[in-house]
Motif scaffolding. Sequence first.
Motif, PDB file in Angstrom:
ATOM      1  N   MET A 218       0.839  -1.186   0.000  1.00 22.74           N
ATOM      2  CA  MET A 218       0.000   0.000   0.000  1.00 22.74           C
ATOM      3  C   MET A 218       0.885   1.250   0.000  1.00 22.74           C
ATOM      4  O   MET A 218       1.847   1.345   0.752  1.00 22.74           O
ATOM      5  N   ASP A 219       0.560   2.219  -0.840  1.00 21.78           N
ATOM      6  CA  ASP A 219       1.420   3.386  -0.988  1.00 21.78           C
ATOM      7  C   ASP A 219       0.821   4.677  -0.447  1.00 21.78           C
ATOM      8  O   ASP A 219       1.496   5.446   0.214  1.00 21.78           O
ATOM      9  N   ARG A 220      -0.428   4.966  -0.724  1.00 17.53           N
ATOM     10  CA  ARG A 220      -0.959   6.293  -0.412  1.00 17.53           C
ATOM     11  C   ARG A 220      -1.920   6.224   0.770  1.00 17.53           C
ATOM     12  O   ARG A 220      -3.030   5.727   0.638  1.00 17.53           O
ATOM     13  N   PHE A 221      -1.451   6.734   1.923  1.00 21.45           N
ATOM     14  CA  PHE A 221      -2.359   6.804   3.067  1.00 21.45           C
ATOM     15  C   PHE A 221      -2.110   8.033   3.930  1.00 21.45           C
ATOM     16  O   PHE A 221      -2.554   8.102   5.058  1.00 21.45           O
ATOM     17  N   GLY A 222      -1.389   9.032   3.411  1.00 21.47           N
ATOM     18  CA  GLY A 222      -1.378  10.336   4.047  1.00 21.47           C
ATOM     19  C   GLY A 222      -0.121  10.744   4.769  1.00 21.47           C
ATOM     20  O   GLY A 222       0.142  11.934   4.934  1.00 21.47           O
ATOM     21  N   ASP A 223       0.682   9.774   5.229  1.00 24.51           N
ATOM     22  CA  ASP A 223       1.831  10.160   6.042  1.00 24.51           C
ATOM     23  C   ASP A 223       2.895  10.899   5.252  1.00 24.51           C
ATOM     24  O   ASP A 223       3.630  11.726   5.797  1.00 24.51           O
ATOM     25  N   LEU A 262      -7.493  13.742   9.444  1.00 25.71           N
ATOM     26  CA  LEU A 262      -8.107  13.634   8.125  1.00 25.71           C
ATOM     27  C   LEU A 262      -7.163  12.877   7.195  1.00 25.71           C
ATOM     28  O   LEU A 262      -5.953  12.854   7.408  1.00 25.71           O
ATOM     29  N   PHE A 263      -7.716  12.288   6.159  1.00 30.79           N
ATOM     30  CA  PHE A 263      -6.902  11.613   5.150  1.00 30.79           C
ATOM     31  C   PHE A 263      -6.577  12.645   4.076  1.00 30.79           C
ATOM     32  O   PHE A 263      -7.431  13.032   3.291  1.00 30.79           O
ATOM     33  N   MET A 264      -5.331  13.097   4.064  1.00 34.55           N
ATOM     34  CA  MET A 264      -4.875  14.046   3.055  1.00 34.55           C
ATOM     35  C   MET A 264      -4.107  13.304   1.974  1.00 34.55           C
ATOM     36  O   MET A 264      -3.105  12.654   2.233  1.00 34.55           O
ATOM     37  N   THR A 265      -4.604  13.396   0.739  1.00 34.08           N
ATOM     38  CA  THR A 265      -3.845  12.887  -0.387  1.00 34.08           C
ATOM     39  C   THR A 265      -3.167  14.078  -1.056  1.00 34.08           C
ATOM     40  O   THR A 265      -3.200  15.197  -0.548  1.00 34.08           O
ATOM     41  N   ALA A 302      -8.261  26.286 -11.934  1.00 35.54           N
ATOM     42  CA  ALA A 302      -8.759  25.428 -13.013  1.00 35.54           C
ATOM     43  C   ALA A 302      -7.622  24.553 -13.492  1.00 35.54           C
ATOM     44  O   ALA A 302      -6.453  24.958 -13.470  1.00 35.54           O
ATOM     45  N   GLY A 303      -7.963  23.355 -13.912  1.00 31.80           N
ATOM     46  CA  GLY A 303      -6.967  22.410 -14.389  1.00 31.80           C
ATOM     47  C   GLY A 303      -7.285  21.017 -13.883  1.00 31.80           C
ATOM     48  O   GLY A 303      -8.441  20.702 -13.568  1.00 31.80           O
ATOM     49  N   ALA A 304      -6.268  20.178 -13.800  1.00 30.63           N
ATOM     50  CA  ALA A 304      -6.478  18.798 -13.353  1.00 30.63           C
ATOM     51  C   ALA A 304      -5.171  18.263 -12.776  1.00 30.63           C
ATOM     52  O   ALA A 304      -4.087  18.765 -13.081  1.00 30.63           O
ATOM     53  N   LYS A 305      -5.296  17.253 -11.940  1.00 31.82           N
ATOM     54  CA  LYS A 305      -4.152  16.575 -11.347  1.00 31.82           C
ATOM     55  C   LYS A 305      -4.422  15.068 -11.339  1.00 31.82           C
ATOM     56  O   LYS A 305      -5.532  14.626 -11.016  1.00 31.82           O
ATOM     57  N   PHE A 306      -3.397  14.281 -11.676  1.00 29.21           N
ATOM     58  CA  PHE A 306      -3.467  12.839 -11.477  1.00 29.21           C
ATOM     59  C   PHE A 306      -3.052  12.537 -10.038  1.00 29.21           C
ATOM     60  O   PHE A 306      -2.058  13.059  -9.548  1.00 29.21           O
ATOM     61  N   GLU A 307      -3.829  11.683  -9.366  1.00 26.43           N
ATOM     62  CA  GLU A 307      -3.512  11.393  -7.980  1.00 26.43           C
ATOM     63  C   GLU A 307      -4.049  10.031  -7.579  1.00 26.43           C
ATOM     64  O   GLU A 307      -4.991   9.505  -8.184  1.00 26.43           O
ATOM     65  N   THR A 308      -3.466   9.465  -6.543  1.00 26.91           N
ATOM     66  CA  THR A 308      -3.848   8.163  -6.014  1.00 26.91           C
ATOM     67  C   THR A 308      -4.692   8.342  -4.759  1.00 26.91           C
ATOM     68  O   THR A 308      -4.348   9.133  -3.879  1.00 26.91           O
TER      69      THR A 308
END
Length: 612
Positions: A218-223, A262-265, A302-308
């Motif tokens: 698991m990679d994305r969990f906020g830390d 909170l869960f911050m990505t 305005a725009g976009a971001k790729f994120e997990t």
Amino acid sequence: MRCTPRAPTNPTSRAPSCIVPTTRSRIPPSSRKARNTIVTSPSRPCRTACWPTACGTRCSPTTASTAPPATARKTATVTKSSAGSDRRCRRAAPGAAHRRWTGLGLLVRCIPYAVWGVSMGLMTRAEYRRSLGDGRQVWIGGEKVDDVTRHPAFAPMVEAVSQIYDLHNDPSLREIMTFALPQGGRGSRFYKIPASREDLILRRQMTATVLDRVCPTMDRFGDETVTPLFVIKDRGDLLDRFDPRYRANGEAWLNRLQRENLFMTSGNTDPKGDRSKQPFEQDDPDLYLRVVRETDAGIVIAGAKFETGAPYAHVAFIKPTVGAWVEQNRDYAVSCIVPLNAPGVRHICRMPHHAGGGGRADSFEHPLSAGFDEIDTLIVFDNVLVPWENVIFSRQPELAALMRSEFARWAAQGYLTRCLAKADLLVGTALLVAEQSGTIKLPPIRSKISQLMVFKQTILSFLLAAETACETTVSGYVMPNQAIQNAGRIFCSQGYNDMVHLLREIAGGQAVMLPDRAMLMNPEIGADLRKYFRAGEHDADDRLRVLHLARELSASGYAGRTQAYQLFAETPIFAQEAALFATYDRDRSITRARVAAGLDRLESLAPNGEAA
């Protein structure tokens, strides 16, 4: 041993001369003048019923009241603080509307900040799951998702994150997962900036606990996504040159994250369009996230971001990714924190590894992707209003350069800890495969397994060495040794694919020719499978489980995505190499070479090998 002090890097060394700091406030004072308006100071953010003022308005006596959501925790009356006038709005389900007041004594969703901060405590599993019912706009497989906690593509990861909230509330893990807040109570260690070597060690142990107890891949969990806020806090002196509210906003968010967990990505990677062109040269300006305009209420992006992980996170920390901070790119030099249910935010998710989502997969043949398919998302920001209290900086190229040059100061420790868990899983899987098949006795197989062990132990060495030789920042905080840590992440990024290939060689071709559980249970052919997939004392059921794990790690869509993540999640390798070059003590190596060449005397080297 004391941590070595490190002078701050100078992000302006290659910045264009037209970039100059400003002390003019970017937060218009007109928004703070109404006498009866509840005003939130940067260090004490508004506790509204939605994530921080996501609608961009403030509690005002002239605004009509709206009904609280069904998922709200509690309702309170207007209450005075010890000072007699401090009101703060209470948090409920994210995305819910503000509760206004229109006259003295009217019921509202507000309680004093001090009482809220102590009494509410860290978020629980149940609260986390309820919080996701906030009206967020999520699409996957061509359909809009009504409830991410129940959809098969997201439910497994919601459960995985729920387990992390369980860890935070487990008394036996109190010292590893939490820390004592100055105002009382416990805060999440995810969001504590290290102040000592002991803090660094506890931070590694915290991340390792999640990987051990939940999932090693698991990679994305906020830390790690919060760590740029550590840089903001550490380099507050620089931010104050532009606007002191930038630092105050960052510190207020750190305080809130610590208390509430909170869960911050993240929000890091832009679509980029034609990569041969600068952002301002693109035929569509939104191909990089930008500031459209600044208003009294905040900035519009305005725009976009790729994120997990965004569909099941609470907020995203938006970071700039432009490399050339020329004046024409000023609109793209922005960082802010955006609630993931804010108006104008849309989540467009990639297809899951299993048709319909991991919740429909059998963990027998999909031991990783059935439960831990971390859904990657294109987050679209369609003219999203970001209130000023959620703005880290706006249209400040120098600060953008700082964030990009220093954001990995603490993040890389989390990356290396994740790499360590993945490497250990590769070793364990290779050992199981070899033991079950009997090839563990063969020297060539032992050689390959030993190479996997070297990879794992070297990552551990980087982690421990970076902690032992830790450095003290300009503000007195403690970070891992940057040169050692940067060398470690290059080693991991470059080596992971080769280690996966070693597992592929150890498992052999059989790992891609496996039947599923339904075939094993079929009354007509099950006996054949139990006969031909058995090896010695290892029955077919156990062997197939291990081989499916080897397949998921080396020869599946899940494996391919993990390998790509290892290559690019810490920025491309050439950028990591640039970071190592910038943090390496080149003077010491040059001095040693000058002594060896006869250009300098031996006295130029100190007894410990440092340059004198």
